[in-house]
Design a protein around this motif. Sequence first.
Motif, PDB file in Angstrom:
ATOM      1  N   LEU A 118       0.941  -1.149  -0.017  1.00 30.39           N
ATOM      2  CA  LEU A 118       0.050   0.126   0.068  1.00 30.39           C
ATOM      3  C   LEU A 118       0.821   1.164   0.172  1.00 30.39           C
ATOM      4  CD1 LEU A 118      -3.003   0.898   0.237  1.00 30.39           C
ATOM      5  CD2 LEU A 118      -2.752   0.839   2.698  1.00 30.39           C
ATOM      6  N   LYS A 119       0.666   2.166  -1.022  1.00 29.06           N
ATOM      7  CA  LYS A 119       1.355   3.595  -0.983  1.00 29.06           C
ATOM      8  C   LYS A 119       0.244   4.651  -1.252  1.00 29.06           C
ATOM      9  CE  LYS A 119       5.376   1.066  -3.286  1.00 29.06           C
ATOM     10  NZ  LYS A 119       4.700   0.049  -3.585  1.00 29.06           N
ATOM     11  N   PRO A 120       0.263   5.658  -0.704  1.00 31.75           N
ATOM     12  CA  PRO A 120       0.960   5.688   0.741  1.00 31.75           C
ATOM     13  C   PRO A 120       0.262   4.959   1.537  1.00 31.75           C
ATOM     14  CG  PRO A 120      -0.386   7.530   0.416  1.00 31.75           C
ATOM     15  CD  PRO A 120      -0.698   6.787  -0.820  1.00 31.75           C
ATOM     16  N   SER A 121       0.974   4.832   2.828  1.00 31.11           N
ATOM     17  CA  SER A 121       0.438   3.971   4.091  1.00 31.11           C
ATOM     18  C   SER A 121      -0.865   4.961   4.412  1.00 31.11           C
ATOM     19  CB  SER A 121       1.393   3.618   4.966  1.00 31.11           C
ATOM     20  OG  SER A 121       2.027   4.568   5.183  1.00 31.11           O
ATOM     21  N   VAL A 122      -1.731   4.154   5.506  1.00 34.38           N
ATOM     22  CA  VAL A 122      -2.815   4.690   6.106  1.00 34.38           C
ATOM     23  C   VAL A 122      -2.416   6.300   6.636  1.00 34.38           C
ATOM     24  CG1 VAL A 122      -4.721   4.544   7.763  1.00 34.38           C
ATOM     25  CG2 VAL A 122      -4.040   2.745   6.245  1.00 34.38           C
ATOM     26  N   ASN A 123      -3.064   7.120   6.485  1.00 30.90           N
ATOM     27  CA  ASN A 123      -2.753   8.601   6.991  1.00 30.90           C
ATOM     28  C   ASN A 123      -4.141   9.484   7.540  1.00 30.90           C
ATOM     29  OD1 ASN A 123      -3.401  10.132   4.570  1.00 30.90           O
ATOM     30  ND2 ASN A 123      -1.973   9.036   3.751  1.00 30.90           N
ATOM     31  N   LYS A 124      -3.838  10.354   7.873  1.00 34.48           N
ATOM     32  CA  LYS A 124      -4.925  11.239   8.341  1.00 34.48           C
ATOM     33  C   LYS A 124      -5.676  11.803   7.190  1.00 34.48           C
ATOM     34  CE  LYS A 124      -2.836  13.741  12.180  1.00 34.48           C
ATOM     35  NZ  LYS A 124      -1.639  12.438  12.373  1.00 34.48           N
ATOM     36  N   THR A 125      -5.898  11.681   5.951  1.00 35.14           N
ATOM     37  CA  THR A 125      -6.538  12.124   4.850  1.00 35.14           C
ATOM     38  C   THR A 125      -7.501  10.902   4.769  1.00 35.14           C
ATOM     39  OG1 THR A 125      -5.234  11.346   3.202  1.00 35.14           O
ATOM     40  CG2 THR A 125      -4.871  13.591   3.880  1.00 35.14           C
ATOM     41  N   ASP A 126      -7.251   9.642   5.141  1.00 32.10           N
ATOM     42  CA  ASP A 126      -8.101   8.627   4.843  1.00 32.10           C
ATOM     43  C   ASP A 126      -9.423   8.515   5.823  1.00 32.10           C
ATOM     44  OD1 ASP A 126      -6.783   6.926   3.029  1.00 32.10           O
ATOM     45  OD2 ASP A 126      -5.348   6.536   4.523  1.00 32.10           O
ATOM     46  N   HIS A 127     -10.204   7.715   5.364  1.00 34.44           N
ATOM     47  CA  HIS A 127     -11.466   7.753   6.150  1.00 34.44           C
ATOM     48  C   HIS A 127     -11.455   6.291   6.844  1.00 34.44           C
ATOM     49  CE1 HIS A 127     -13.346  11.189   4.059  1.00 34.44           C
ATOM     50  NE2 HIS A 127     -13.009  10.651   2.779  1.00 34.44           N
TER      51      HIS A 127
END
Length: 171
Positions: free
Chosen positions: A3-12
């Motif tokens: 997975l790129k990018p890894s899970v971050n703040k912009t994700d739901h």
Amino acid sequence: MSLKPSVNKTDHAQGNDNADLTIVEYGDYQCPYCGAAYPVLKELMKEFKGQVNFVFRNFPLSEMHPYARPAAIAAEAADLQGKFWEMHDVIYENQQSLNESFLFQLAEKIGLNLSQFKEDIQKPELEKKVDSDFESGIISGVNGTPSFFINGNKFNGGAEDLLELVRENVN
């Protein structure tokens, strides 16, 4: 593939942010396979609520599904009123009836401020969010929907297989 990018703040994300298990779905709101996966994923989240972090990223296959992108933008607009998951769910629950005007009925159904919603769906940054989700899918090796990643690694199987795997490994 990873997975790129890894899970971050912009994700739901829903569930437990600190869970040992993070599942990412790349989904298309008009895809019948995503529609079939939806109740299975709901079951998974109900069963393992505190043990899983579930992330949804947009992957609208616009050529095959003309309402997938407008639906993704509608869900992003709902997010601006704090109701991403409500919109996500109601779109999948009414997938057969999907069209542009129906999205406004759904917005009303989940209690969004409609004039705000009408304004928000025009915002270019929502399109950018959908596009950036899509691009991250391409980079991560997504070639169809739904596509799942478990803790950053591509999972080659459907939602049923995923539920089975979680049941075997979490309890």
